[in-house]
Design a protein around this motif. Structure first.
Motif, PDB file in Angstrom:
ATOM      1  N   ARG A 156       2.458   1.753  -3.780  1.00 30.72           N
ATOM      2  CA  ARG A 156       1.377   2.222  -4.407  1.00 30.72           C
ATOM      3  C   ARG A 156       0.815   3.083  -4.400  1.00 30.72           C
ATOM      4  N   SER A 157       0.871   4.353  -3.034  1.00 30.16           N
ATOM      5  CA  SER A 157       0.604   4.973  -2.971  1.00 30.16           C
ATOM      6  C   SER A 157       1.000   6.437  -3.459  1.00 30.16           C
ATOM      7  N   TRP A 164       2.312   8.380  -1.578  1.00 30.33           N
ATOM      8  CA  TRP A 164       4.381   7.974  -1.115  1.00 30.33           C
ATOM      9  C   TRP A 164       5.327   7.198  -1.793  1.00 30.33           C
ATOM     10  N   TRP A 169       1.030  -1.388   0.064  1.00 30.53           N
ATOM     11  CA  TRP A 169      -0.274   0.215  -0.101  1.00 30.53           C
ATOM     12  C   TRP A 169       0.515   1.494  -0.516  1.00 30.53           C
ATOM     13  N   ILE A 170       2.188   1.888   0.774  1.00 31.36           N
ATOM     14  CA  ILE A 170       3.053   2.220   0.795  1.00 31.36           C
ATOM     15  C   ILE A 170       3.410   2.432  -0.296  1.00 31.36           C
TER      16      ILE A 170
END
Lengths: 326, 292
Positions: A177-178, A180, A174-175
């Motif tokens: 792909r975000s 960020w 998730w980090i």
């Protein structure tokens, strides 16, 4: 690659990971568990190094900080699940502080600052006997017990670690792909352009360190109940180098690189055991050979072979969007 | 006071050997952007070549030393550049750092497996008799080590600044493209740098091993201290590496004697962090300038 291949491979990998310890003895299960734990640590370093491009040779010291915090709290009677957030927050804060030098220096200088940090942590753990037990370390940390599911057996602890690894991997996914994650990559590829596009490079550098370190702390918090004995020597500079090796061998900047790298670094020595004293020699030679032929790591090897045999669609560089900006 | 002088002199003697290693490290960095994590092992290995010469083959000491120097220059100079640095450098600094780390492990484990894990006594080249300087008792060995290392660094500086080859080497390090255009054989100059680094490491090995004994793990601390000396002094200057080496040798001795023996190893590290944060170009260095 076709769209369904990746989920299918991930599913297959998870099934394999679930089946791996079935029918195996305690020792093999132990090796597999430490593979998972080191994958977590390497995943953290992969974020710092592979995605954000900041070299850190201090990952083992965060394993130490996470490990000792968990050990001291669980020895004081806390449940592991309560000790974990404390250990992780502590690592996050220390990682944030270690990120500050990264704002000033780059490349090999940063490598040395983090190396020095790792050695300092080691010295403190060794010398402050009243807290850490010095060279003798800490012994007898309990394994987490969830009422119906106790992790005292090696197999149970493996599944417990596997669950946490999957959760950690999903969060990392998730980090990455975000927004960020994309900003991290921008920081690695071209800090000036990232800055000019409104990315706060200062905050991102610190975050890259803090999040990477927190993953190191999580790995440490898992090592403590696995081995039930921790000592400063398990968190020396050599171990930071091992984690760095995992990231590079697997393929820095590839999401699944750390799992592959940790697998090679942890499991390959077990296969080379028959060579007795020579295994480290063979091992080091293999690493050099690998870096000569596939500098992008083993995942890069896959891509290299694919390009070689399947051919590749090459887009003309001058027609790509933004080519004239280079 | 005499104790202080004693601590100072023996610190300088060790520090000058650190400086030799740090100078080689700096040269290789300038010429080929190689941060050599195996530098400590490069200092550990030549001593074992000497031991093989004297104990296994049975040569006299001077011949063993000379042969060890030649073998070191070929193995950890020329072969290191050809087989490790040249193929890996294009894929980036971090890959090369890992490769040199792996090389360090390779050398360390080879020394352990093929020669022995115990510390081996090493023949001293100089008498170890104590001599008295203003009340400070220092061994002859320390004084000669200091003189030889400083002499070599001075000679090297003269070579780099006063001879045609030396100036070409500097040109090749500063701006390879322009140097090539002006007719400097850049590849050869870079090779010379690696050979000089190997020779310096071998010399440091011959000087320091009689004090520390020959042990496969000698390189670990030595390498780290040499990096720190190079950075603290100034990564892009030879005299920086010299100052850094001497400073760390002296400070290390002073800390161990007067302040704390437990945290002795921490001092160079703290120094390193402070210098990098406050003055990243090092005490003697000139700023390289950097992007972002």
């Amino acid at each position: 690659m076709r769209r369904w291949i990746r989920p299918a491979l991930i599913g297959l990998a998870i099934i394999l990971a679930i089946l791996a310890p079935v029918g195996q003895g305690n020792y093999i299960t132990y090796v597999l568990t430490s593979w998972l734990i080191f994958s977590i640590a390497a995943m953290g370093l992969n974020l710092t190094l592979g995605y954000a491009g900041q070299i850190s040779l201090a990952q083992a010291s965060f394993m130490a900080i996470g490990g000792y915090t968990t050990a001291l709290l669980t020895l004081a009677g806390w449940h592991w699940m309560l000790a974990l957030p404390v250990a992780l927050s502590f690592c996050f804060v220390v990682g944030l502080m270690l990120g500050y030098p990264a704002l000033r220096v780059k490349g090999h200088f940063l490598a040395f600052v983090t190396l020095a940090f790792n050695t300092l942590v080691f010295l403190i753990l060794r010398n402050e006997e009243w807290l850490t037990g010095g060279n003798y370390g800490l012994v007898g940390m309990p394994r987490p017990d969830f009422g119906l599911f106790s992790t005292m057996k090696q197999h149970h602890f493996y599944y417990f670690t596997l669950t946490i690894t999957i959760v950690a991997a999903v969060i990392m996914w998730w980090i990455v792909r975000s927004p960020w994650g994309r900003a991290f990559k921008a920081l690695r590829e071209n800090p000036i352009r990232a800055e000019s596009l409104g990315v706060d490079t200062r905050r991102l550098t610190l975050l890259a360190f803090a999040i990477g370190s927190t993953y190191g702390g999580l790995a440490g918090a898992l090592v403590t109940p696995l081995v039930q004995f921790i000592e400063p020597a398990s968190f020396g500079v050599a171990h930071s180098l091992r984690i760095l090796l995992m990231v590079v061998v697997g393929g820095a900047g590839f999401f699944f690189g750390p799992f592959l790298g940790a697998g090679v670094v942890i499991i390959l020595p077990e296969f080379l055991r028959f060579t007795e004293g020579y295994y480290l020699i063979i091992y080091a030679a293999l690493v050099i050979v690998m870096l000569v032929f596939t500098p992008k790591g083993l995942i890069g090897l896959g891509a290299l072979l694919r390009d070689r045999f399947w051919g590749k669609r090459v887009a003309r560089g001058d027609l790509k969007q933004g080519a004239q900006l280079k | 006071m005499s104790q202080f002088l004693q601590v100072l002199l023996s610190g300088l003697a060790t520090g000058s050997i650190y400086a030799l290693v740090a100078v080689g490290f700096t040269l290789v960095w300038q010429a080929a952007q190689t941060v050599n994590f195996a530098q400590g092992e490069f200092v550990m290995v030549p001593a074992f070549f000497v031991l093989v010469g004297t104990h296994v083959v049975g040569l006299p000491l001077w011949l063993a030393l000379a042969l060890a120097l030649v073998v070191s220059v070929v193995l950890i100079g020329a072969l290191f550049k050809k087989l490790v640095v040249e193929p890996i450098l294009p894929s980036g600094g971090i890959s090369l750092i890992i490769a040199t780390m792996a090389l360090g492990i390779l050398l360390k484990e080879s020394a352990k497996e093929f020669y022995g894990a115990e510390a081996q006594p090493f023949p001293a080249m100089f008498p170890t008799d104590p001599i008295n300087i203003f009340g400070a008792v220092v061994s002859m060995q320390d004084i000669l080590n200091l003189i030889i290392s400083l002499g070599v660094v001075v000679l090297l500086t003269l070579f780099l600044n006063r001879t045609r080859t030396g100036r070409s080497m500097q040109a090749a390090a500063q701006n390879p493209a322009v140097a090539e255009i002006l007719g400097v054989n850049v590849k050869r100059m870079v090779m010379y740098t690696f050979l000089i680094n190997a020779a310096l490491a071998a010399l440091a090995s011959f000087l320091i091993t009689p004090v520390y004994l020959a042990k496969f793990s000698n390189g670990e601390t030595l390498g780290l201290i040499a990096f720190i000396a190079a950075i603290v002094g100034g990564f892009n200057q030879i005299r920086g590496a010299l100052v850094g080496g001497l400073l760390i040798g002296v400070l290390d001795n002073i800390t161990a004697t007067y302040i704390t023996a437990e945290y002795r190893a921490a001092l160079p590290l703290v120094l390193l962090i402070i210098v990098i944060l406050v003055r990243p170009q090092g005490i003697m260095g000139t700023s390289e300038g950097r992007t972002v």
